[in-house]
Design a protein around this motif. Structure first.
Motif, PDB file in Angstrom:
ATOM      1  N   ILE A  20       0.845  -1.200   0.000  1.00  0.00           N
ATOM      2  CA  ILE A  20       0.000   0.000   0.000  1.00  0.00           C
ATOM      3  C   ILE A  20       0.882   1.252   0.000  1.00  0.00           C
ATOM      4  CG2 ILE A  20      -1.707   1.302   1.332  1.00  0.00           C
ATOM      5  CD1 ILE A  20      -2.762  -1.442   2.314  1.00  0.00           C
ATOM      6  N   VAL A  21       1.960   1.224   0.809  1.00  0.00           N
ATOM      7  CA  VAL A  21       2.878   2.369   0.851  1.00  0.00           C
ATOM      8  C   VAL A  21       3.400   2.671  -0.554  1.00  0.00           C
ATOM      9  CG1 VAL A  21       5.143   3.149   1.665  1.00  0.00           C
ATOM     10  CG2 VAL A  21       3.588   2.012   3.249  1.00  0.00           C
ATOM     11  N   TRP A  22       3.849   1.612  -1.265  1.00  0.00           N
ATOM     12  CA  TRP A  22       4.430   1.863  -2.591  1.00  0.00           C
ATOM     13  C   TRP A  22       3.379   2.314  -3.592  1.00  0.00           C
ATOM     14  CZ3 TRP A  22       8.454   3.035  -0.807  1.00  0.00           C
ATOM     15  CH2 TRP A  22       9.254   2.227  -0.013  1.00  0.00           C
ATOM     16  N   PHE A 124       8.093   3.190  16.363  1.00  0.00           N
ATOM     17  CA  PHE A 124       7.805   1.867  15.802  1.00  0.00           C
ATOM     18  C   PHE A 124       9.073   1.027  15.697  1.00  0.00           C
ATOM     19  CE2 PHE A 124       3.746   3.650  14.214  1.00  0.00           C
ATOM     20  CZ  PHE A 124       2.924   2.657  14.690  1.00  0.00           C
ATOM     21  N   ALA A 125      10.198   1.699  15.369  1.00  0.00           N
ATOM     22  CA  ALA A 125      11.440   0.937  15.232  1.00  0.00           C
ATOM     23  C   ALA A 125      11.828   0.315  16.568  1.00  0.00           C
ATOM     24  CB  ALA A 125      12.557   1.845  14.723  1.00  0.00           C
ATOM     25  N   PHE A 126      11.558   1.046  17.667  1.00  0.00           N
ATOM     26  CA  PHE A 126      11.940   0.517  18.972  1.00  0.00           C
ATOM     27  C   PHE A 126      10.974  -0.534  19.488  1.00  0.00           C
ATOM     28  CE2 PHE A 126      14.637   4.373  19.667  1.00  0.00           C
ATOM     29  CZ  PHE A 126      15.802   3.663  19.908  1.00  0.00           C
ATOM     30  N   PHE A 127       9.680  -0.294  19.315  1.00  0.00           N
ATOM     31  CA  PHE A 127       8.714  -1.108  20.053  1.00  0.00           C
ATOM     32  C   PHE A 127       7.937  -2.101  19.201  1.00  0.00           C
ATOM     33  CE2 PHE A 127       8.966   2.926  22.542  1.00  0.00           C
ATOM     34  CZ  PHE A 127       9.742   2.394  23.556  1.00  0.00           C
ATOM     35  N   ALA A 128       8.076  -2.031  17.908  1.00  0.00           N
ATOM     36  CA  ALA A 128       7.282  -2.948  17.092  1.00  0.00           C
ATOM     37  C   ALA A 128       8.130  -3.447  15.935  1.00  0.00           C
ATOM     38  CB  ALA A 128       6.036  -2.231  16.563  1.00  0.00           C
ATOM     39  N   ASN A 129       7.699  -4.527  15.327  1.00  0.00           N
ATOM     40  CA  ASN A 129       8.435  -5.021  14.172  1.00  0.00           C
ATOM     41  C   ASN A 129       7.790  -4.577  12.865  1.00  0.00           C
ATOM     42  OD1 ASN A 129       6.195  -6.604  14.344  1.00  0.00           O
ATOM     43  ND2 ASN A 129       7.209  -8.495  13.731  1.00  0.00           N
ATOM     44  N   ILE A 130       7.052  -3.442  12.962  1.00  0.00           N
ATOM     45  CA  ILE A 130       6.451  -2.887  11.746  1.00  0.00           C
ATOM     46  C   ILE A 130       7.546  -2.252  10.893  1.00  0.00           C
ATOM     47  CG2 ILE A 130       4.890  -1.095  10.890  1.00  0.00           C
ATOM     48  CD1 ILE A 130       3.171  -1.542  13.317  1.00  0.00           C
ATOM     49  N   SER A 132       9.728   0.269   8.832  1.00  0.00           N
ATOM     50  CA  SER A 132       9.902   1.724   8.999  1.00  0.00           C
ATOM     51  C   SER A 132       9.078   2.497   7.992  1.00  0.00           C
ATOM     52  CB  SER A 132      11.358   2.128   8.795  1.00  0.00           C
ATOM     53  OG  SER A 132      12.213   1.282   9.461  1.00  0.00           O
ATOM     54  N   MET A 133       8.921   1.932   6.793  1.00  0.00           N
ATOM     55  CA  MET A 133       8.206   2.649   5.737  1.00  0.00           C
ATOM     56  C   MET A 133       6.726   2.824   6.114  1.00  0.00           C
ATOM     57  SD  MET A 133      10.748   3.050   3.884  1.00  0.00           S
ATOM     58  CE  MET A 133      12.243   2.494   4.698  1.00  0.00           C
ATOM     59  N   ILE A 134       6.155   1.778   6.739  1.00  0.00           N
ATOM     60  CA  ILE A 134       4.753   1.879   7.175  1.00  0.00           C
ATOM     61  C   ILE A 134       4.645   2.894   8.309  1.00  0.00           C
ATOM     62  CG2 ILE A 134       2.785   0.596   8.123  1.00  0.00           C
ATOM     63  CD1 ILE A 134       3.889  -1.892   6.767  1.00  0.00           C
ATOM     64  N   ALA A 135       5.637   2.880   9.218  1.00  0.00           N
ATOM     65  CA  ALA A 135       5.619   3.831  10.333  1.00  0.00           C
ATOM     66  C   ALA A 135       5.684   5.262   9.815  1.00  0.00           C
ATOM     67  CB  ALA A 135       6.799   3.549  11.263  1.00  0.00           C
ATOM     68  N   ILE A 136       6.552   5.498   8.823  1.00  0.00           N
ATOM     69  CA  ILE A 136       6.669   6.844   8.247  1.00  0.00           C
ATOM     70  C   ILE A 136       5.332   7.269   7.638  1.00  0.00           C
ATOM     71  CG2 ILE A 136       7.702   8.109   6.307  1.00  0.00           C
ATOM     72  CD1 ILE A 136      10.321   6.608   6.965  1.00  0.00           C
ATOM     73  N   THR A 137       4.658   6.325   6.967  1.00  0.00           N
ATOM     74  CA  THR A 137       3.367   6.638   6.363  1.00  0.00           C
ATOM     75  C   THR A 137       2.338   7.052   7.418  1.00  0.00           C
ATOM     76  OG1 THR A 137       3.891   5.032   4.660  1.00  0.00           O
ATOM     77  CG2 THR A 137       1.609   5.771   4.783  1.00  0.00           C
ATOM     78  N   PHE A 138       2.331   6.326   8.543  1.00  0.00           N
ATOM     79  CA  PHE A 138       1.434   6.716   9.642  1.00  0.00           C
ATOM     80  C   PHE A 138       1.770   8.124  10.125  1.00  0.00           C
ATOM     81  CE2 PHE A 138       0.676   2.040  10.788  1.00  0.00           C
ATOM     82  CZ  PHE A 138      -0.598   2.062  10.260  1.00  0.00           C
ATOM     83  N   GLY A 139       3.076   8.399  10.277  1.00  0.00           N
ATOM     84  CA  GLY A 139       3.513   9.714  10.735  1.00  0.00           C
ATOM     85  C   GLY A 139       3.073  10.819   9.794  1.00  0.00           C
ATOM     86  N   VAL A 140       3.191  10.565   8.494  1.00  0.00           N
ATOM     87  CA  VAL A 140       2.778  11.551   7.501  1.00  0.00           C
ATOM     88  C   VAL A 140       1.263  11.780   7.604  1.00  0.00           C
ATOM     89  CG1 VAL A 140       2.491  11.953   5.018  1.00  0.00           C
ATOM     90  CG2 VAL A 140       4.675  11.144   5.903  1.00  0.00           C
ATOM     91  N   ALA A 141       0.512  10.689   7.755  1.00  0.00           N
ATOM     92  CA  ALA A 141      -0.945  10.816   7.853  1.00  0.00           C
ATOM     93  C   ALA A 141      -1.318  11.663   9.059  1.00  0.00           C
ATOM     94  CB  ALA A 141      -1.582   9.431   7.946  1.00  0.00           C
ATOM     95  N   LEU A 142      -0.652  11.425  10.200  1.00  0.00           N
ATOM     96  CA  LEU A 142      -0.946  12.205  11.402  1.00  0.00           C
ATOM     97  C   LEU A 142      -0.606  13.684  11.170  1.00  0.00           C
ATOM     98  CD1 LEU A 142      -1.760  12.170  14.437  1.00  0.00           C
ATOM     99  CD2 LEU A 142       0.683  12.070  14.941  1.00  0.00           C
TER     100      LEU A 142
ATOM    101  N   MET B  63       6.743  10.114  -0.017  1.00  0.00           N
ATOM    102  CA  MET B  63       5.653  10.101   0.972  1.00  0.00           C
ATOM    103  C   MET B  63       5.786  11.304   1.910  1.00  0.00           C
ATOM    104  SD  MET B  63       3.055   8.251   1.950  1.00  0.00           S
ATOM    105  CE  MET B  63       3.221   6.511   1.579  1.00  0.00           C
ATOM    106  N   ILE B  64       7.043  11.555   2.348  1.00  0.00           N
ATOM    107  CA  ILE B  64       7.268  12.655   3.295  1.00  0.00           C
ATOM    108  C   ILE B  64       7.024  14.011   2.630  1.00  0.00           C
ATOM    109  CG2 ILE B  64       8.976  13.684   4.857  1.00  0.00           C
ATOM    110  CD1 ILE B  64      10.265  10.879   4.990  1.00  0.00           C
ATOM    111  N   LEU B  65       7.252  14.076   1.301  1.00  0.00           N
ATOM    112  CA  LEU B  65       6.999  15.332   0.587  1.00  0.00           C
ATOM    113  C   LEU B  65       5.541  15.775   0.710  1.00  0.00           C
ATOM    114  CD1 LEU B  65       8.938  15.166  -2.804  1.00  0.00           C
ATOM    115  CD2 LEU B  65       9.573  16.325  -0.702  1.00  0.00           C
ATOM    116  N   LEU B  66       4.656  14.822   1.008  1.00  0.00           N
ATOM    117  CA  LEU B  66       3.243  15.177   1.181  1.00  0.00           C
ATOM    118  C   LEU B  66       3.061  16.242   2.249  1.00  0.00           C
ATOM    119  CD1 LEU B  66       1.059  11.932   1.071  1.00  0.00           C
ATOM    120  CD2 LEU B  66       0.888  13.912  -0.418  1.00  0.00           C
TER     121      LEU B  66
END
Lengths: 317, 232
Positions: A20-22, A124-130, A132-142, B63-66
């Motif tokens: 989904i990220v890609w 996410f990197a510290f506490f979950a095995n998700i 990083s790309m998915i974590a960044i996407t969540f961060g961007v959404a927030l 993605m971050i560019l968004l």
């Protein structure tokens, strides 16, 4: 790190999430292509569209396309920039007055969405095995949600899309450089380039002394980077040819050696006019008389940092 | 003749040294290595495709560019300028260091302020010039030239060493995929952790060096007197 990770998700979650990220990244890029194709102010509509769209398609659908098809798309993607056919069209940059007014309205709270991307990826990197790309996407959404809450009228959904296209166009095709260089590293490895370099260096330097290997790797990164002006280009060749056969093969820690080698290369970037974007372009932007004015201020720091980093690599190997 | 396999490396070195178009250089190196390395057309296309898709992580910046552009639109740069203004007893050297600390800290969070063209020229240099005037000196052209050099150097040093702290930055991902192609699997967070002490040392070294340098320059250009009464 793995013992800390008390949030565990399934591999399927990561695999689907990444796809989904890609797709999102690919669609943003395809949007940039279509927007420029329809933009009558863009002096090179077709070339620009071919570049961004073929990149977007590989990115979005790379998981499903046969490797050969992706390869062809990458070749197609390289052609417009080679013929200088990727241009910037109409932009919607905010005026100084506008962003000043927004600052007066939002204030220092603007830093909260600015931090959310990195905070998410760290957490996410510290506490979950998700991934990083998915974590960044969540961060961007927030961050998007927060920005919309601050100023719903000004920050409509299409503003984010338009602003990302604006930045993508400013960065231009060169923003693909790291990815292409990574690709080149893979082709070098497949063709056995690393073995040849290792053989050559091995004739001069005896294998087996990891400390000597580290020094050659680090100094080689600096010199190679100074010649090419680009640490990203140097790291692929040097790791394949020197880092792996002379250092990593003897059990040195790849995390320390691999990562610090890159920043050793940055010490080279600081010292060379070949890194024009960093060392020569600012001279022009700031109307400086001395062409070497930026580099002169960096040499001492670069030299100290090289010694520090070699020390780290030897101590932590 | 194994040495012929190095033709691609030679193309990269010579190409970058001659300042040819970067994408052209890599394109030529890819094709040449494919031919001399005996991959064949299909093998080359397959290797390129596989590796490009495997390196997709580096496109996460899109993605971050968004949010990057919209953050700027909403006054991120103005907020950064306000933060730097709060430096007490500002001298040109202190302002350069304050910028370095801010730039480094935010660089680790993958947030930029517009670099030399977007921040140093329009925001930082006028502030530095003002600081020199505030201490009772008329800024000389030579001193301003040095301040420009120091600011650009601070921009480069902090950006280089702190961007690698961001989990998901292209430097770390490039190292990760290069190591993976050699059979070493490493995690991005572990790569970033290695750089924390290095980045902090770089910042401290740069700050100490530029503070000392600016002090020396002030002495050289305006005499030993400082402060409001130092006007000649």
């Amino acid at each position: 790190m793995s013992n800390l990770k008390f949030i565990q998700v399934s591999d399927a979650f990561n695999a689907n999430g990444l796809n989904i990220v890609w797709i999102i990244v690919g669609l943003i890029t395809i949007y940039a292509g279509i927007k420029n194709l329809l933009d009558e102010e863009n002096p090179s509509r077709v070339g620009t569209a071919i570049f961004w769209c073929s990149f977007g398609v590989v990115c979005a659908f790379g998981s499903w396309l046969p490797a050969k098809v992706s390869g062809v798309l990458v070749i197609i993607m390289c052609l417009p920039p080679i013929f200088k056919k990727v241009k910037v069209g109409k932009t919607n940059a905010p005026t100084k007055e506008f962003s000043r007014a927004q600052y007066e309205k939002i204030g220092m709270k603007i830093f909260i969405p600015a931090f959310s991307v990195a905070v998410f990826s760290l957490a996410f990197a510290f506490f979950a095995n998700i991934s990083s790309m998915i974590a960044i996407t969540f961060g961007v959404a927030l961050a998007i949600v927060i920005l919309m809450l601050y100023s719903a009228k000004e920050n409509k959904p299409q503003v984010f899309l338009q602003d990302s296209e604006r930045f993508l166009s400013i960065m231009g095709p060169l923003c693909m450089l790291p990815q292409l260089l990574g690709c080149l590293g893979g082709v070098f490895t497949a063709a056995g380039v690393g073995d040849v370099i290792a053989d050559l260096v091995g004739k001069i330097v005896p294998k087996g002394n990891v400390t000597v290997g580290i020094i050659i790797f680090a100094v080689g990164m600096v010199l190679f980077t100074m010649i090419m002006g680009n640490a990203f280009a140097a790291i692929t060749v040097m790791t394949v040819g020197i880092g792996a056969p002379f250092v990593l093969e003897y059990g040195a820690n790849p995390v320390v050696i691999g990562m610090l080698a890159l920043t050793c290369g940055y010490c080279g970037t600081l010292c060379t006019p070949m890194a024009a974007n960093f060392n020569i372009v600012p001279v022009a932007i700031l109307n400086m008389k001395d062409r070497w004015g930026v580099i002169k201020n960096q040499v001492v720091v670069a030299a100290i940092m090289l010694v520090v980093q070699i020390g780290f690599m030897i101590a932590l190997k | 003749m194994e040495l012929i396999k190095l033709l691609g490396v030679v193309i990269v070195i010579v190409g970058f040294a001659l300042k040819l178009d970067s994408i052209l250089i890599i394109f030529l190196a890819l094709i040449t290595t494919g031919i001399v390395g005996g991959l064949g057309v299909e093998g080359l296309l397959e290797t390129i495709g596989t590796n490009f898709v495997a390196n997709r992580s580096m496109a996460i910046f899109i993605m971050i560019l968004l949010v990057t552009g919209t953050l700027e639109r909403n006054g991120l740069r103005e907020a950064a300028a306000d933060l730097i203004k709060k430096v007490k007893g500002a001298t040109a050297g202190k302002l350069v260091c304050a910028y370095g600390i801010l730039r480094g800290f935010f660089g680790a969070f993958n947030v930029g302020f517009g670099g030399v063209a977007g921040f140093i020229r329009p925001v930082l240099l006028p502030m530095a010039e003002g600081a020199v005037k505030n201490s009772g000196h008329e800024p000389t052209e030579e001193h301003m030239e040095d301040i420009k050099g120091m600011s650009s150097a601070m921009e480069n040093i902090t950006w280089f060493f702190f961007q690698v702290l961001f989990v998901g930055g292209s430097g770390g991902i490039l190292v990760q995929t290069t190591l993976a192609s050699l059979g070493y699997e490493v995690e991005l967070i572990d790569l970033a952790m290695q750089e924390i002490p290095v980045a902090l040392i770089a910042l401290v070294v740069a700050c100490v060096y530029f503070l000392m340098k600016d002090k020396k320059l002030t002495k050289k250009y305006y005499g030993s007197s400082t402060g409001k009464n130092g006007r000649k």
